[in-house]
Design a protein around this motif. Structure first.
Motif, short mmCIF file in Angstrom:
data_model
loop_
_atom_site.label_atom_id
_atom_site.label_comp_id
_atom_site.label_asym_id
_atom_site.label_seq_id
_atom_site.Cartn_x
_atom_site.Cartn_y
_atom_site.Cartn_z
N UNK A 55 -8.27 85.60 1.75
CA UNK A 55 -7.56 84.49 2.14
C UNK A 55 -8.31 83.31 2.42
N UNK A 56 -9.48 83.45 2.40
CA UNK A 56 -10.64 82.43 2.89
C UNK A 56 -10.43 81.23 1.98
N UNK A 57 -10.35 80.01 2.55
CA UNK A 57 -10.18 78.64 1.77
C UNK A 57 -11.03 77.76 2.45
N UNK A 97 0.61 76.64 -4.80
CA UNK A 97 -0.04 77.29 -3.65
C UNK A 97 0.62 78.14 -2.78
N UNK A 98 1.76 77.64 -2.02
CA UNK A 98 2.52 78.32 -1.24
C UNK A 98 3.05 79.52 -1.72
N UNK A 100 0.42 82.37 -2.39
CA UNK A 100 0.13 82.97 -1.23
C UNK A 100 1.16 84.09 -0.94
N UNK A 101 2.09 83.71 -0.94
CA UNK A 101 3.27 84.77 -1.07
C UNK A 101 3.09 86.02 -1.96
N UNK A 102 2.79 85.55 -3.00
CA UNK A 102 2.48 86.77 -4.01
C UNK A 102 1.22 87.62 -3.60
N UNK A 103 0.23 86.83 -3.00
CA UNK A 103 -0.76 87.64 -2.59
C UNK A 103 -0.56 88.80 -1.69
N UNK A 139 -4.79 74.46 -0.79
CA UNK A 139 -4.63 75.38 -2.11
C UNK A 139 -5.31 75.38 -3.27
N UNK A 140 -5.95 74.57 -3.48
CA UNK A 140 -7.15 74.65 -4.80
C UNK A 140 -7.97 75.62 -4.46
#
Length: 339
Positions: A96-98, A324-325, A328-331, A267-268
């Motif tokens: 989850x690092x960005x 991206x959102x 993120x939920x998928x991950x 999110x990129x």
């Protein structure tokens, strides 16, 4: 001999490069003012070799002064944010690092908001965002050095703290800003956009982006060792502390440059590294360059949608959040391990 994974990565890289080149040329055709494909090619070639003019001055202005800087910046910013996200995820071994994990984006937002509040020029706003972005990460690293315990955890916690602090400072700047002129400008900058891109923005970003990209590419095989853990990397003769610092600094320079030029585009750096892993695996020797090209394709595609979907341009940061959102939920809801 190249391994099977290496041959696959080369094929993927070649395909993505061809897609990027095709999308790059197609992007010149998209816009309110129509320029025929042949004229686009001739206008671009005219800057390299002498060609008799068959196009109008308006066509040349649309291609060279409006679309070319924007297309180049979309590729540069997208590639750098994706590369920075890949580096952060590998160094911290955190899926989850960005790029904004160390407060670089929050620092850039505060620097830009402060510059707008003080009435600085656009170039000064970009420079202020870049300086405060780097300053925030330097502050994070200094705090982490003085804290006890795991250095990786200290860096992450310091990043969250400093990011929250700069976000609060940005909110205060918005509170005291002139609601007629300054506040809308700050709000629009924070949403992220490549509108009004100029060749001087491209020139501003080239050098720091190369400073960030070249060391990461040169050290990408060593970054693989960091993903094994501290003890394993040290037994192989790697100075993990020094290597981690170099990678963080390079990724931060990429993040600071991208955010300073384009505003807050999220999110990129989270989405693209994971999609790239699906194509070539976790080996950073292949993952970093694939992420760079994939990020350029993604942001260029999103930017084309943002400026052509509606009569009014949609800030690019909004569209990347729409992608991206859900990802993120998928991950979060996946049963198997992400990395």
């Amino acid at each position: 001999m190249r391994t099977r994974e290496g041959r696959r990565a080369i094929r993927v890289m070649a395909l993505l490069t061809a897609v990027l080149l095709g999308l790059f040329l197609l992007s010149f055709r998209l816009g309110r003012y129509d320029v025929p494909p042949g004229e686009v090619v001739r206008i671009l070639l005219s800057r390299l070799v002498p060609i008799s003019q068959t196009w109008t001055d308006k066509m040349a202005a649309a291609v060279l002064n409006v679309r070319l800087p924007r297309i180049l910046l979309a590729c540069m910013v997208g590639g750098c944010l994706a590369t920075a996200g890949t580096a952060y995820q590998s160094v911290f071994r955190n899926p989850m690092a960005a790029p904004d994990i160390l407060g670089a984006s929050s620092g850039a937002c505060f620097g830009a908001a402060l510059a707008i509040l003080l009435g600085f020029s656009r170039s000064s706003v970009t420079a202020s965002a870049f300086v405060f972005s780097l300053a925030s990460v330097v502050l994070v690293y200094l705090i982490a050095q003085r804290a006890r315990g795991s250095q990786v955890m200290n860096i992450l916690l310091s990043g969250v703290m400093i990011g929250s602090l700069f976000s609060a400072c940005t909110s205060y700047v918005k509170l005291v800003a002139d609601p007629t002129n300054q506040l809308p400008e700050i709000t629009y900058w924070l949403m992220g956009s490549l509108s009004g891109a100029r060749l001087r923005d491209v020139a501003f970003g080239i050098v720091p982006m190369l400073i960030g990209l070249v060391p990461l590419y040169a050290l990408r095989w060593r970054i693989n060792l960091l993903t094994l853990g501290e003890e394993e990397a040290r037994t192989m003769g790697v100075n993990t502390k020094r290597l981690r610092l170099v990678v963080i600094l390079c990724a931060t320079v990429l993040t600071a440059t991208g955010v300073a030029i384009s505003g807050m585009i999220g999110w990129v750096g989270l989405v693209i590294p994971h999609l790239s892993r699906k194509l070539v695996g976790n080996d950073c020797r292949y993952l970093l360059p694939v992420s760079t090209v994939f990020g350029a394709i993604f942001l260029l595609l999103v930017d084309n949608v943002s400026r052509n979907l509606l009569a009014v341009e949609i800030p690019i940061g909004i569209l990347t959040a729409f992608v991206g959102a859900p990802f993120f939920l998928y991950l979060m809801t996946r049963k198997e391990h992400v990395l």
